[in-house]
Design an enzyme around this catalytic site. Structure first.
Site, short mmCIF file in Angstrom:
data_model
loop_
_atom_site.label_atom_id
_atom_site.label_comp_id
_atom_site.label_asym_id
_atom_site.label_seq_id
_atom_site.Cartn_x
_atom_site.Cartn_y
_atom_site.Cartn_z
N ASP A 93 50.84 72.17 -1.57
CA ASP A 93 49.93 71.04 -1.36
C ASP A 93 50.10 70.05 -2.50
OD1 ASP A 93 46.32 70.70 -1.83
OD2 ASP A 93 47.82 69.30 -1.00
N ASP A 141 44.39 68.42 -1.23
CA ASP A 141 43.38 68.53 -0.16
C ASP A 141 43.29 69.96 0.37
OD1 ASP A 141 45.32 67.31 2.75
OD2 ASP A 141 45.70 68.86 1.24
N ASP A 167 51.79 70.20 2.47
CA ASP A 167 52.29 68.96 3.07
C ASP A 167 53.78 68.76 2.79
OD1 ASP A 167 50.26 67.74 0.48
OD2 ASP A 167 52.45 67.93 0.38
N ASP A 224 60.48 72.61 14.93
CA ASP A 224 59.90 73.56 15.89
C ASP A 224 59.63 72.78 17.19
OD1 ASP A 224 58.03 76.41 14.93
OD2 ASP A 224 58.40 75.79 17.01
N ASP A 279 59.68 77.26 20.84
CA ASP A 279 58.50 78.09 20.99
C ASP A 279 58.40 78.66 22.40
OD1 ASP A 279 55.05 77.86 21.24
OD2 ASP A 279 56.01 78.88 19.55
N GLU A 323 62.48 81.38 20.87
CA GLU A 323 61.52 82.48 20.70
C GLU A 323 61.24 83.03 22.10
OE1 GLU A 323 57.00 83.40 19.14
OE2 GLU A 323 57.48 81.67 20.42
N HIS A 358 55.27 83.45 10.91
CA HIS A 358 53.85 83.05 10.78
C HIS A 358 52.95 83.77 11.77
CE1 HIS A 358 55.62 80.91 14.04
NE2 HIS A 358 54.42 80.64 14.50
N ASP A 359 53.56 84.63 12.62
CA ASP A 359 52.79 85.40 13.61
C ASP A 359 52.73 86.89 13.29
OD1 ASP A 359 54.11 83.52 16.46
OD2 ASP A 359 52.34 83.17 15.21
O1 TEU Z 1 54.11 82.63 19.58
C1 TEU Z 1 54.31 83.23 20.81
C2 TEU Z 1 53.69 84.55 20.90
O2 TEU Z 1 53.99 85.28 21.74
C3 TEU Z 1 52.66 84.87 19.94
O3 TEU Z 1 51.49 84.55 20.51
C4 TEU Z 1 52.67 86.29 19.57
O4 TEU Z 1 52.68 87.13 20.62
C5 TEU Z 1 51.45 86.60 18.83
O5 TEU Z 1 51.25 85.66 17.92
C6 TEU Z 1 51.63 87.90 18.14
O6 TEU Z 1 50.45 88.13 17.48
C7 TEU Z 1 54.38 81.25 19.54
C8 TEU Z 1 54.09 80.74 18.14
O7 TEU Z 1 54.94 81.39 17.25
C9 TEU Z 1 52.63 81.04 17.86
O8 TEU Z 1 52.30 80.72 16.53
C10 TEU Z 1 51.79 80.22 18.82
O9 TEU Z 1 50.45 80.58 18.65
C11 TEU Z 1 52.20 80.51 20.26
O10 TEU Z 1 53.61 80.53 20.47
C12 TEU Z 1 51.70 79.40 21.16
O11 TEU Z 1 52.38 78.21 20.84
#
Ligand code: TEU
Length: 570
Positions: free
Chosen positions: A31, A35, A39, A108, A216, A274, A346-347
């Site tokens: 950041d 804030d 960024d 993305d 995505d 993905e 990030h998931d």
């Molecule tokens: O993620 C797709 C997805 O399948 C995820 O929802 C995953 O199963 C879940 O997060 C596992 O906990 C993509 C992106 O990476 C995610 O950040 C988004 O929330 C999702 O698509 C919708 O755009």
């Protein structure tokens, strides 16, 4: 406007096969204006860190204008930067700075759905006589039901986050489909105008100089036109996956994208799709070197080994399962297709906390898991913070969480199913996506050097000792180990193109494999457990060690210590 040159490669040369990618989640990286939210300028200020790691490509998670309901995976303007992250000029500056350092940047591409605040959807929701009316999935209520009432949805599909995959829009008098939250309506790719609008938007970014796209949930863009009910699941909704993951037109739409957007351009681009639920056989088809539509895909099997059915139900990951699934994907894609290699994004919860041991063998398990991943055949991805061994967040209460999926799960589990709050919080501590989204730990300073303001999500308390400043240039640190690992890929062709073969050691805790190219053979032995394990005589290699995560003084030729890894080349 970025100038072609750095980043451009001879026509269709697969440069990404020898590349290492670094994923940035902009909200949590750096950041620059205090804030509390990361960024674009913050990223520019930290490119040294990424370049020094040896990274070739940066994957930037969404920075487009968005109501941020799903942290940017709900786009309301694809050709504008959200003021939260900066301006289009800031993005151009980042792109130029990345190219100047000989690196590349991919964006993305979130085009299975838009935000419900996107002008396309706002118009479509408001009237059936507008150009974008058919750009989304609108359906009447189920015959013989009261529109808007539960049970009148066009089919029984559940959304990936919570509740039905359909929401009633009284102003249009119809339901719209959203495989994720109601603020993420699905685009109707069966409509050629929708596809052309997406392709034109991709052209716009490629003309700006970006080097490719992470796409995505791209295997969800073709739905079975009948939209039939799915088999019932535990939460009472139908599972629509059989009818929208790998739909009837998926290859046609990706082939059209390739010929319409990429093929006409000089050079080649990194495209990674993905694909939740994709099989090795399907991935081989998508990434087939001659006939494929994508450079690689993200599959989920190796990051689902500790889930039992749904992601919230836990089971212990076994090394045998890990060995089997990674080997199967290596063998199935073979010389025809190409794998992506990742533990974190990030998931996903942090792998050192999830599959490793972030308490007793933090450095050893982080480096052992990294070595196993990076020396497979495919393109490795490093998620921000992984290179310093960042761990799960260990949040105390629900107020610490921000992720729409986690908050939906908590509301359902505690609210609807009356589950014990401490049990649900424990599950979130292990499974929530927010574990990956805590601020990057640059230093021990308050705010972890991420911000001088109050961060949008809590900083992990262990930043006091676990941070970049305490690892960069420090021999034996996880950061310096990642540098050595990435350097090995850049200097040894066998790491890039070597054929894969599993090595049987007769030990459940050990994952061993070989990569061979011409007369070069690289062999990896990794003990993925908390216990020391003896080595068979045939595996007691005494020479040609090129990488190890235990110092020589602690290496015993006859056994591997807990989470010890050794790499030999001959
Ligand atoms: O993620 C797709 C997805 O399948 C995820 O929802 C995953 O199963 C879940 O997060 C596992 O906990 C993509 C992106 O990476 C995610 O950040 C988004 O929330 C999702 O698509 C919708 O755009």
């Amino acid at each position: 406007m970025a100038t072609p040159g750095v980043g451009r490669s001879p026509d269709h040369e697969a440069w990404w096969r020898s590349a290492v990618v670094y994923q940035i989640y902009p909200r949590s990286f750096a950041d620059s204006d205090g804030d509390g939210v990361g960024d674009l300028t913050g990223i520019v200020e930290h490119l040294d860190h990424i370049q020094e790691l040896g990274i070739d490509v940066i994957w930037l998670s969404p920075v487009y204008r968005s109501p941020q309901r799903d942290n940017g995976y709900d786009v309301s303007d694809y050709q504008a930067v959200d003021p939260l992250f900066g301006t289009l000029e800031d993005l151009d500056r980042l792109l130029a700075a990345v190219h100047l350092r000989g690196m590349r940047l991919i964006m993305d591409l979130v085009v299975n759905h838009t935000s419900d605040q996107h002008p396309w959807f706002l118009a479509s929701r408001g009237s059936r006589d507008v150009a974008t009316s058919g750009w989304y999935f609108w359906r009447d209520a189920r015959p013989g039901t009261v529109p808007g009432e539960p049970g009148s949805e066009p089919n029984n599909w559940g959304s990936s986050f919570a509740g039905s995959a359909w929401t009633w829009a009284p102003e249009r008098g119809q339901y719209y489909l959203h495989l994720f939250s109601a603020s993420q309506p699905d685009l109707n790719w069966d409509n050629p105008e929708t596809r052309e609008a997406v392709f034109t938007m991709m052209d716009w970014w490629l003309d700006r100089g970006v080097d490719g796209f992470r796409m995505d949930v791209i295997n969800f863009i073709s739905k079975d036109p009948r939209l039939p009910d799915g088999p019932l699941t535990r939460d009472g909704y139908g599972d629509g996956m059989p009818y929208f993951s790998h739909g009837p037109r998926i290859h046609a739409y990706l082939a059209e994208m390739k010929s319409r957007v990429f093929d006409p351009r000089p050079g080649s681009y990194l495209t990674v799709g993905e694909m939740p639920g994709v099989t090795p056989e399907q991935a081989r088809e998508f990434t087939d070197r001659d006939r494929g539509q994508l450079a690689m895909v993200f599959q989920y099997e190796h990051v689902s080994l500790d889930a039992d059915g749904d992601k919230w139900t836990q089971r212990r990951m076994s090394v045998n399962d890990l060995r089997d699934t990674l080997s199967r994907w290596q063998t199935a894609l073979g010389d025809t297709g190409w794998n992506s290699l990742y533990w974190n994004n990030h998931d996903q919860p942090r792998v050192v906390s999830r599959y490793g041991n972030d308490a007793t063998y933090w450095r050893e398990s982080a480096t052992a898991l990294a070595t196993v991943l990076h020396l497979h055949r495919g393109t490795p991805y490093v998620y921000q913070g992984e290179e310093i061994g960042m761990t799960n967040a260990e949040f105390a209460g629900i107020d610490d969480y921000r992720d729409i999926e986690s908050l939906d799960y908590y509301a359902r589990a505690v609210g609807t199913h009356r589950e014990d709050v401490s049990v649900v919080l424990d599950t979130l501590r292990r499974r929530s996506r927010d574990n990956a989204r805590t601020p990057m730990q640059w230093s021990a300073a308050p705010g972890a050097g991420f911000t001088t303001g109050s961060p949008w999500i809590g900083v992990n308390a262990n930043h006091s000792w676990l941070n970049v400043a305490s690892q960069r240039g420090v021999p034996g640190s996880i950061y310096e180990y990642y540098r050595a690992l990435i350097a090995l890929r850049h200097r040894l062709p066998a790491v890039v193109d070597g054929h894969f073969a599993a090595v049987e050691t007769g030990r459940d805790q050990i994952y061993a494999f070989r990569r061979h190219l011409g007369d070069t053979a690289l062999t990896v032995y990794a003990n993925l457990s908390d216990q020391p394990v003896s080595l068979d005589r045939k595996d007691r290699l005494a020479r040609d060690l090129v990488l190890a995560n235990y110092p020589a003084s602690r290496r015993d030729p006859d056994r591997l210590e807990p989470w010890e890894v050794r790499v030999y080349v001959r």
